[in-house]
Write an enzyme that holds these catalytic residues in place. Sequence first.
Site: not given
Ligand code: PEP
Length: 257
Positions: A9, A11, A95, A97, A167, A173, A213
């Site tokens: 992703n 972003k 997502h 976010e 997630e 993040g 992460s």
């Molecule tokens: C995400 O935003 O879907 C995500 C998993 O980000 P990160 O790997 O940076 O935690």
Amino acid sequence: MRNFIIAGNWKLNKNNSEAKQLANQIKIRTTDIKNTEILVCPPFTALSVVNDIVSGSRVSLGAQNVFWEGQGAFTAEISADMIKSTGASFVIIGHSERRLYFGESDETVNKRLMAALQAGLKPIICVGETLEQREAGQAFDVIATQISGAFKNLSVVDMQDVIVAYEPVWAIGTGKTATPQQAEDIHTFIRGKIAEQFGADVAKALRIQYGGSVKEQNAKELLSQPDIDGALVGGACLKAETFVPIIQIAESLFQTH
Ligand code: PEP
């Protein structure tokens, strides 16, 4: 058998020339991958240019969101048909976010999901609890509500192309990862909920990615869990050097998954 799907992703990152470069590097470095599905989800602006690069390769293309209406006076929105016309075949929906900053709800997730399926896009539905909810012992309830809200009025046939991404918001993040057992417990729970709503066969076939992460250093442990069928990767997907090793780890685990 569920094959792994490793998705990046991107972003709000990569202008078109950066996007082309990254897509090209991922494509070149994954020519020996045979059993793992690879997906990149650039911003809308880069979908077409990335498609020109990955089309015909093992790398699939997805968008990061979709609007539920097909056309009309909805300034700046993007329809499922528009996404399809770029060559993309997947779309990320719900997502955290989007939920946190843009008012996404289970109801709008459901509407986007319906629109995606109608256009023949494969949706990745994101669910996950916040740290506050986890600490209050509400993680399973939150996930159950998100799952039933997202999949309201869907049929068994609709579910064929659906992917779920678990997630935990506190792991996105932040550098904090759910332990493999914490992730596996929620994945098993999600599969159970899907079985209740759609039956055991749908649940067994459903791919559930983990996101939060994920990086080369923790991918093996996470992907070794029986109910973790891939990863949705944020930070580590922005460079081929950090994204491709995760794909290679999934590939190496294919026989035992
Ligand atoms: C995400 O935003 O879907 C995500 C998993 O980000 P990160 O790997 O940076 O935690």
